[in-house]
Design a protein around this motif. Structure first.
Motif, mmCIF file in Angstrom:
data_model
loop_
_atom_site.group_PDB
_atom_site.id
_atom_site.type_symbol
_atom_site.label_atom_id
_atom_site.label_comp_id
_atom_site.label_asym_id
_atom_site.label_seq_id
_atom_site.Cartn_x
_atom_site.Cartn_y
_atom_site.Cartn_z
ATOM 1 N N ARG A 147 -8.404 4.096 -5.577
ATOM 2 C CA ARG A 147 -8.032 3.287 -4.409
ATOM 3 C C ARG A 147 -8.090 1.782 -4.642
ATOM 4 O O ARG A 147 -7.317 1.039 -4.055
ATOM 5 C CB ARG A 147 -8.909 3.663 -3.205
ATOM 6 C CG ARG A 147 -8.850 5.149 -2.838
ATOM 7 C CD ARG A 147 -7.550 5.492 -2.143
ATOM 8 N NE ARG A 147 -7.202 6.887 -2.189
ATOM 9 C CZ ARG A 147 -7.647 7.838 -1.390
ATOM 10 N NH1 ARG A 147 -8.519 7.560 -0.460
ATOM 11 N NH2 ARG A 147 -7.214 9.073 -1.520
ATOM 12 N N ASN A 148 -9.003 1.318 -5.470
ATOM 13 C CA ASN A 148 -9.119 -0.125 -5.677
ATOM 14 C C ASN A 148 -8.244 -0.646 -6.816
ATOM 15 O O ASN A 148 -8.304 -1.817 -7.151
ATOM 16 C CB ASN A 148 -10.583 -0.522 -5.880
ATOM 17 C CG ASN A 148 -11.342 -0.413 -4.574
ATOM 18 O OD1 ASN A 148 -10.842 -0.765 -3.518
ATOM 19 N ND2 ASN A 148 -12.555 0.106 -4.646
ATOM 20 N N ASP A 149 -7.451 0.230 -7.405
ATOM 21 C CA ASP A 149 -6.518 -0.190 -8.453
ATOM 22 C C ASP A 149 -5.186 0.525 -8.230
ATOM 23 O O ASP A 149 -4.650 1.163 -9.128
ATOM 24 C CB ASP A 149 -7.084 0.138 -9.837
ATOM 25 C CG ASP A 149 -6.389 -0.632 -10.945
ATOM 26 O OD1 ASP A 149 -5.486 -1.452 -10.639
ATOM 27 O OD2 ASP A 149 -6.726 -0.416 -12.120
ATOM 28 N N SER A 150 -4.681 0.440 -6.997
ATOM 29 C CA SER A 150 -3.467 1.160 -6.635
ATOM 30 C C SER A 150 -2.611 0.320 -5.700
ATOM 31 O O SER A 150 -3.107 -0.257 -4.734
ATOM 32 C CB SER A 150 -3.832 2.475 -5.938
ATOM 33 O OG SER A 150 -2.673 3.145 -5.506
ATOM 34 N N THR A 151 -1.325 0.270 -6.003
ATOM 35 C CA THR A 151 -0.348 -0.323 -5.088
ATOM 36 C C THR A 151 0.237 0.849 -4.308
ATOM 37 O O THR A 151 0.928 1.686 -4.874
ATOM 38 C CB THR A 151 0.755 -1.069 -5.868
ATOM 39 O OG1 THR A 151 0.135 -2.054 -6.685
ATOM 40 C CG2 THR A 151 1.739 -1.722 -4.915
ATOM 41 N N ASP A 152 -0.084 0.921 -3.027
ATOM 42 C CA ASP A 152 0.285 2.092 -2.228
ATOM 43 C C ASP A 152 0.698 1.653 -0.829
ATOM 44 O O ASP A 152 1.089 0.503 -0.645
ATOM 45 C CB ASP A 152 -0.870 3.107 -2.219
ATOM 46 C CG ASP A 152 -2.230 2.467 -1.931
ATOM 47 O OD1 ASP A 152 -2.289 1.566 -1.066
ATOM 48 O OD2 ASP A 152 -3.219 2.861 -2.565
ATOM 49 N N SER A 153 0.606 2.525 0.156
ATOM 50 C CA SER A 153 1.084 2.207 1.509
ATOM 51 C C SER A 153 0.350 1.042 2.154
ATOM 52 O O SER A 153 0.839 0.470 3.130
ATOM 53 C CB SER A 153 0.992 3.434 2.417
ATOM 54 O OG SER A 153 2.001 4.367 2.093
ATOM 55 N N ARG A 154 -0.782 0.660 1.626
ATOM 56 C CA ARG A 154 -1.487 -0.513 2.155
ATOM 57 C C ARG A 154 -0.750 -1.801 1.801
ATOM 58 O O ARG A 154 -0.927 -2.819 2.450
ATOM 59 C CB ARG A 154 -2.915 -0.582 1.603
ATOM 60 C CG ARG A 154 -3.775 0.587 2.052
ATOM 61 C CD ARG A 154 -5.099 0.590 1.338
ATOM 62 N NE ARG A 154 -4.880 0.900 -0.083
ATOM 63 C CZ ARG A 154 -5.779 0.691 -1.035
ATOM 64 N NH1 ARG A 154 -6.959 0.174 -0.744
ATOM 65 N NH2 ARG A 154 -5.506 1.010 -2.287
ATOM 66 N N ASP A 155 0.073 -1.747 0.773
ATOM 67 C CA ASP A 155 0.817 -2.916 0.302
ATOM 68 C C ASP A 155 2.151 -2.997 1.056
ATOM 69 O O ASP A 155 2.880 -2.012 1.124
ATOM 70 C CB ASP A 155 1.077 -2.770 -1.203
ATOM 71 C CG ASP A 155 1.706 -4.003 -1.815
ATOM 72 O OD1 ASP A 155 2.782 -4.417 -1.338
ATOM 73 O OD2 ASP A 155 1.122 -4.532 -2.772
ATOM 74 N N PRO A 156 2.494 -4.153 1.610
ATOM 75 C CA PRO A 156 3.761 -4.265 2.368
ATOM 76 C C PRO A 156 5.004 -3.965 1.532
ATOM 77 O O PRO A 156 6.031 -3.573 2.078
ATOM 78 C CB PRO A 156 3.777 -5.705 2.878
ATOM 79 C CG PRO A 156 2.581 -6.381 2.325
ATOM 80 C CD PRO A 156 1.731 -5.392 1.617
#
Length: 186
Positions: A147-156
């Protein structure tokens, strides 16, 4: 004994037979890669400890035509801003749900998601999920297992995904050979 003319006919028929055979094989390969399955390679640490950099996977492109994606499915989807590049993430939020990241944990419809055994670390950045994200009828919220090294749905740039954004479900790890096997989704 065959004369020169008959020998040329025989060779020509054999060549035509081989060409037809090759065209059928190419056609079948195209259909399989386009509609059924595709090989992809994991690049980066965003899905550790489930998947690792260099893992080779087969993506099932067919099953979502018959049923909807489920929570914790590992899915593959194209990156909107980079052609011929794909992300591999895990579905966390389903259509109609509200997703929020508070104090480093995922909440679905206001309740802490305790069944998530994949993202074991507290999230440092909630991103767009700092505020509740209401998913539409065909939308999914995805997170990487790391989770702390992921570009996912939290990223616009990724945000929520629509079902038609999904290339398919990661199904089988084919390399490294010592980890060959079906992927665990539940």
């Amino acid at each position: 004994m065959l004369d020169n003319k008959e020998e040329k006919k025989s060779t020509g028929r054999s060549l035509i037979g081989w060409l037809l055979y090759l065209l059928v094989i190419i056609g079948l390969a195209y259909l399989i890669v386009t509609f059924i399955g595709q090989r992809t390679k994991v690049s980066g640490p965003s899905m550790q400890n489930t998947l690792h950099n260099g893992d080779n996977l087969i993506v099932d492109k067919l099953s979502y035509r018959f049923h909807d994606p489920e929570r914790y499915d590992i899915i593959v989807f194209p990156i909107k801003f980079e052609e011929n590049t794909f992300y591999i993430k895990r579905i966390i939020g389903l259509p109609g749900e509200t997703v929020q990241v508070k104090d480093g944990y995922t909440y679905i419809n206001g309740k802490k998601l305790t069944s998530d055994i994949y993202g074991k670390e507290v999230m440092d950045e909630p991103g767009i999920a700092e505020e509740p994200v209401k998913l539409g009828k065909d939308e999914y919220f995805v997170l990487g297992d790391n989770r702390n090294d992921s570009t996912d749905s939290r990223d616009p740039d990724v945000s929520v995904l629509k079902k038609n954004d999904l290339m398919g479900r990661a199904w089988l790890r084919i390399y490294p050979f010592n980890k060959f096997g079906l992927l665990r989704h539940k």
